[in-house]
Design a protein around this motif. Structure first.
Motif, PDB file in Angstrom:
ATOM      1  N   LYS A 261       0.835  -1.208   0.000  1.00  0.00           N
ATOM      2  CA  LYS A 261       0.000   0.000   0.000  1.00  0.00           C
ATOM      3  C   LYS A 261       0.869   1.258   0.000  1.00  0.00           C
ATOM      4  CE  LYS A 261      -3.176   2.580   2.953  1.00  0.00           C
ATOM      5  NZ  LYS A 261      -3.867   2.617   4.275  1.00  0.00           N
ATOM      6  N   ALA A 262       1.931   1.272   0.799  1.00  0.00           N
ATOM      7  CA  ALA A 262       2.815   2.442   0.860  1.00  0.00           C
ATOM      8  C   ALA A 262       3.479   2.694  -0.491  1.00  0.00           C
ATOM      9  CB  ALA A 262       3.864   2.254   1.949  1.00  0.00           C
ATOM     10  N   ASP A 263       3.918   1.635  -1.169  1.00  0.00           N
ATOM     11  CA  ASP A 263       4.553   1.803  -2.478  1.00  0.00           C
ATOM     12  C   ASP A 263       3.555   2.298  -3.522  1.00  0.00           C
ATOM     13  OD1 ASP A 263       6.921   0.973  -1.398  1.00  0.00           O
ATOM     14  OD2 ASP A 263       6.771  -1.093  -2.104  1.00  0.00           O
ATOM     15  N   ILE A 264       2.315   1.814  -3.447  1.00  0.00           N
ATOM     16  CA  ILE A 264       1.288   2.285  -4.381  1.00  0.00           C
ATOM     17  C   ILE A 264       1.012   3.770  -4.163  1.00  0.00           C
ATOM     18  CG2 ILE A 264      -1.135   2.068  -5.035  1.00  0.00           C
ATOM     19  CD1 ILE A 264      -0.944  -0.901  -4.382  1.00  0.00           C
ATOM     20  N   LEU A 265       0.884   4.175  -2.905  1.00  0.00           N
ATOM     21  CA  LEU A 265       0.636   5.587  -2.614  1.00  0.00           C
ATOM     22  C   LEU A 265       1.804   6.464  -3.065  1.00  0.00           C
ATOM     23  CD1 LEU A 265      -1.059   5.459   0.906  1.00  0.00           C
ATOM     24  CD2 LEU A 265      -2.113   5.930  -1.301  1.00  0.00           C
ATOM     25  N   ALA A 266       3.031   5.940  -2.932  1.00  0.00           N
ATOM     26  CA  ALA A 266       4.186   6.701  -3.407  1.00  0.00           C
ATOM     27  C   ALA A 266       4.085   6.927  -4.915  1.00  0.00           C
ATOM     28  CB  ALA A 266       5.475   5.961  -3.054  1.00  0.00           C
ATOM     29  N   GLN A 267       3.652   5.891  -5.648  1.00  0.00           N
ATOM     30  CA  GLN A 267       3.449   6.039  -7.092  1.00  0.00           C
ATOM     31  C   GLN A 267       2.350   7.057  -7.380  1.00  0.00           C
ATOM     32  OE1 GLN A 267       4.645   4.336  -9.916  1.00  0.00           O
ATOM     33  NE2 GLN A 267       6.099   2.961  -8.950  1.00  0.00           N
ATOM     34  N   ARG A 268       1.268   6.990  -6.608  1.00  0.00           N
ATOM     35  CA  ARG A 268       0.149   7.894  -6.830  1.00  0.00           C
ATOM     36  C   ARG A 268       0.530   9.339  -6.520  1.00  0.00           C
ATOM     37  NH1 ARG A 268      -3.963   6.458 -10.120  1.00  0.00           N
ATOM     38  NH2 ARG A 268      -4.880   4.452  -9.569  1.00  0.00           N
ATOM     39  N   PHE A 269       1.294   9.568  -5.462  1.00  0.00           N
ATOM     40  CA  PHE A 269       1.747  10.922  -5.144  1.00  0.00           C
ATOM     41  C   PHE A 269       2.706  11.449  -6.215  1.00  0.00           C
ATOM     42  CE2 PHE A 269       0.375  10.042  -0.720  1.00  0.00           C
ATOM     43  CZ  PHE A 269      -0.360  11.201  -0.519  1.00  0.00           C
ATOM     44  N   SER A 270       3.554  10.573  -6.747  1.00  0.00           N
ATOM     45  CA  SER A 270       4.470  10.980  -7.810  1.00  0.00           C
ATOM     46  C   SER A 270       3.699  11.409  -9.055  1.00  0.00           C
ATOM     47  CB  SER A 270       5.417   9.832  -8.145  1.00  0.00           C
ATOM     48  OG  SER A 270       6.261  10.170  -9.234  1.00  0.00           O
ATOM     49  N   MET A 271       2.687  10.631  -9.413  1.00  0.00           N
ATOM     50  CA  MET A 271       1.854  10.999 -10.559  1.00  0.00           C
ATOM     51  C   MET A 271       1.066  12.275 -10.281  1.00  0.00           C
ATOM     52  SD  MET A 271       0.523   7.168 -11.557  1.00  0.00           S
ATOM     53  CE  MET A 271      -0.512   7.736 -12.910  1.00  0.00           C
ATOM     54  N   GLY A 272       0.635  12.455  -9.034  1.00  0.00           N
ATOM     55  CA  GLY A 272      -0.065  13.678  -8.671  1.00  0.00           C
ATOM     56  C   GLY A 272       0.822  14.896  -8.833  1.00  0.00           C
ATOM     57  N   ARG A 273       2.095  14.788  -8.440  1.00  0.00           N
ATOM     58  CA  ARG A 273       3.025  15.908  -8.612  1.00  0.00           C
ATOM     59  C   ARG A 273       3.246  16.219 -10.089  1.00  0.00           C
ATOM     60  NH1 ARG A 273       5.529  13.637  -3.953  1.00  0.00           N
ATOM     61  NH2 ARG A 273       6.760  12.238  -5.258  1.00  0.00           N
ATOM     62  N   ALA A 274       3.339  15.169 -10.913  1.00  0.00           N
ATOM     63  CA  ALA A 274       3.542  15.391 -12.346  1.00  0.00           C
ATOM     64  C   ALA A 274       2.357  16.131 -12.965  1.00  0.00           C
ATOM     65  CB  ALA A 274       3.759  14.051 -13.049  1.00  0.00           C
ATOM     66  N   TRP A 275       1.136  15.699 -12.629  1.00  0.00           N
ATOM     67  CA  TRP A 275      -0.050  16.386 -13.140  1.00  0.00           C
ATOM     68  C   TRP A 275      -0.124  17.818 -12.616  1.00  0.00           C
ATOM     69  CZ3 TRP A 275      -2.882  15.334 -17.129  1.00  0.00           C
ATOM     70  CH2 TRP A 275      -3.012  14.016 -17.567  1.00  0.00           C
ATOM     71  N   TYR A 276       0.242  18.002 -11.364  1.00  0.00           N
ATOM     72  CA  TYR A 276       0.212  19.337 -10.752  1.00  0.00           C
ATOM     73  C   TYR A 276       1.137  20.284 -11.521  1.00  0.00           C
ATOM     74  CZ  TYR A 276       0.064  22.745  -6.916  1.00  0.00           C
ATOM     75  OH  TYR A 276      -0.114  23.870  -6.166  1.00  0.00           O
ATOM     76  N   MET A 277       2.355  19.813 -11.805  1.00  0.00           N
ATOM     77  CA  MET A 277       3.317  20.655 -12.506  1.00  0.00           C
ATOM     78  C   MET A 277       2.863  20.939 -13.928  1.00  0.00           C
ATOM     79  SD  MET A 277       6.051  22.166 -11.596  1.00  0.00           S
ATOM     80  CE  MET A 277       6.563  23.542 -12.636  1.00  0.00           C
ATOM     81  N   LEU A 278       2.269  19.937 -14.580  1.00  0.00           N
ATOM     82  CA  LEU A 278       1.795  20.125 -15.951  1.00  0.00           C
ATOM     83  C   LEU A 278       0.668  21.169 -16.003  1.00  0.00           C
ATOM     84  CD1 LEU A 278       1.728  19.310 -18.928  1.00  0.00           C
ATOM     85  CD2 LEU A 278       0.170  17.449 -18.316  1.00  0.00           C
ATOM     86  N   VAL A 279      -0.281  21.059 -15.079  1.00  0.00           N
ATOM     87  CA  VAL A 279      -1.396  22.006 -15.056  1.00  0.00           C
ATOM     88  C   VAL A 279      -0.903  23.406 -14.727  1.00  0.00           C
ATOM     89  CG1 VAL A 279      -3.521  22.622 -13.840  1.00  0.00           C
ATOM     90  CG2 VAL A 279      -3.109  20.252 -14.504  1.00  0.00           C
TER      91      VAL A 279
END
Length: 362
Positions: free
Chosen positions: A121-139
Motif C-alpha cells: 500500500k505504501a509503495d502504491i501511494l508513493a506512485q500515486r503521489f508521484s503521478m499527482g506531482r507530475a499532473w500538478y506541474m503540468l497544469v
C-alpha cells in the motif's frame, strides 16, 4: 469446471464467480489456491469446510488493507491512453506482491502478511503521489502559459491607446507586464518547491488542478499588487547606490519592472502555503509506511491450522480452556489454563481435611 474446488483453479478457466482466471500465484492441493482475475487477487479456500472457515477467519483482519490496495490500483488494470505509460504492468506487479502476502497469511503468519500488505500500500501511494506531482506541474505550466499569452495578447487589441478602456488601462500602466511575468515567477516558485508541497494523489486530480491554477493566479495578482506599490512609491527599494524607479523611462525601468513582477509572482509561496495549511490541513503529502500491524502472532499456525487455534487440541486431545477470571489477563503466574499430567494430580483422599465452614444451627 465450476471453480468451486482448489483443483479446479486453473489458468484460463473460470472461478466460482464466473471470472476468468488470468494467473495462479500459489496452490496447495485441496488446501488453498491464490490466483488473479481481471479485477483483483482472489483466494480459493480449502475443500474441507472446517479448514476453509478457519482460513476465512485468518484472512478477515487483512481485508481492509486488501480493499485499499484494490481501490488504489483499479484504474491501472486497463491500458492507459497516455503514451509511454504502462499501468497494466504496474498493477500486475502489485498483484503479485499482494498474492505473496496472502500466501504467507494462509501459511499461518498473519503478522508478517499484514506488514507485507502495508508495504505494498505504501509503495502504491508513493506512485500515486508521484503521478499527482507530475499532473500538478503540468497544469501549473499550462495555466502560466495561458495567462502569459492572454496578457501579452492584449497588446494587439484595439483600444490599447485609449486610457479609459480596460485594455488601455492594462497597457498604459504596464499591468500586462506585471501579470504575465508574475505568473512565470509563480511557476518558478512551484517548480522549486514541488517536492515539499501539500499535493494529493492523482486519484484527486480535480483538487490538484484547482490548487495549481489558483497558485498561478495568486502569483499574477501578487505581482500586480507589488508592482503597483512600487509604481505609487508607497514602497521603495535601493540596492547599493542604485534605486529602483518604475516611473522612469528607458531600459533600466523595464528591467526593474520585470524584476519586481517576477519577485511578486515568486511570493505566491507565502499565500499558497497559507492556503495549504487552511485548506489541505490534516492531509499528508507522503504515505506512512510505519503503520503497525494489528493482527497477533499465532502459535502453532500452519497451512492446516492458519489461526493456530487447534494447537492445544492436537497436542493434548482436549480443547483449550478459556480464561475465566477476565480481570487478571495481565497476570503471568495464573495456572488456570495449564494442563497437568496424571502423576501431577492429587487424589481427593490425599487432600487434608477441610476446616472452618459454617456452624450448624442448634
Amino acid at each position: 469446471m465450476s471453480g468451486s474446488k482448489v483443483a479446479e483453479i486453473v489458468e484460463g478457466q473460470k472461478d466460482f464467480t464466473g471470472a476468468d482466471i488470468r494467473s495462479v500465484y500459489s496452490k496447495v492441493s485441496n488446501t488453498y489456491a491464490v490466483y488473479g482475475t481481471d479485477d483483483r487477487v482472489m483466494v480459493q479456500f480449502a475443500d474441507d469446510e472446517t479448514l476453509g472457515s478457519e482460513q476465512r477467519l485468518a484472512l478477515s483482519p487483512l481485508n481492509p488493507v486488501r480493499g485499499e490496495i484494490n481501490g488504489c490500483i483499479d484504474s491501472w488494470r486497463t491500458p492507459s491512453k497516455v503514451p509511454l505509460v504502462d499501468n497494466v504492468s504496474k498493477a500486475k506487479r502489485f498483484d503479485r506482491r499482494t498474492a505473496d502476502a496472502l500466501t504467507v497469511a494462509l501459511q499461518g503468519d498473519q503478522v508478517h502478511a499484514e506488514e507485507l500488505l502495508r508495504a505494498v500500500k505504501a509503495d502504491i501511494l508513493a506512485q500515486r503521489f508521484s503521478m499527482g506531482r507530475a499532473w500538478y506541474m503540468l497544469v501549473a505550466t499550462l495555466a502560466a502559459i495561458v495567462i502569459f499569452a492572454a496578457f501579452w495578447g492584449l497588446s494587439g487589441l484595439e483600444g490599447w491607446s485609449n486610457p479609459t478602456s480596460f485594455v488601455g488601462f492594462v497597457g498604459r500602466n504596464s499591468i500586462w507586464l506585471a501579470a504575465s511575468v508574475g505568473c512565470l515567477g509563480a511557476l518558478f516558485s512551484i517548480a522549486l518547491g514541488i517536492r515539499t508541497r501539500e499535493i494529493r494523489t492523482d486519484l484527486e486530480l480535480r483538487d490538484n488542478v484547482l490548487d495549481a491554477v489558483l497558485r498561478v493566479m495568486i502569483g499574477a495578482v501578487s505581482a500586480i499588487i507589488l508592482f503597483s506599490l512600487f509604481k505609487t512609491e508607497l514602497v521603495s527599494l535601493q540596492l547599493g547606490t542604485a534605486k529602483i524607479d518604475l516611473n522612469g523611462t528607458g531600459t533600466p525601468a523595464v528591467h526593474a519592472a520585470i524584476l519586481i513582477a517576477f519577485l511578486g509572482g515568486f511570493a505566491e509561496r507565502l499565500v499558497g502555503d497559507f492556503l495549504s495549511t487552511a485548506v489541505l490541513g490534516g492531509r499528508t503529502g507522503s504515505p506512512d509506511p510505519s503503520a503497525r500491524p494489528t493482527t497477533r502472532t499465532n502459535e502453532g499456525a500452519n497451512e492446516q491450522n492458519p489461526r493456530g487455534t487447534k494447537a492445544t487440541e492436537q497436542t493434548t486431545g482436549q480443547p483449550r480452556m478459556a480464561h475465566i477470571h477476565g480481570v487478571d489477563d495481565e497476570v503471568d503466574n495464573c495456572l488456570c489454563d495449564a494442563q497437568l499430567d496424571a502423576d501431577e494430580l492429587t487424589d481427593d483422599v490425599e487432600l487434608p481435611e477441610a476446616s472452618g465452614g459454617i456452624e450448624k444451627a442448634a
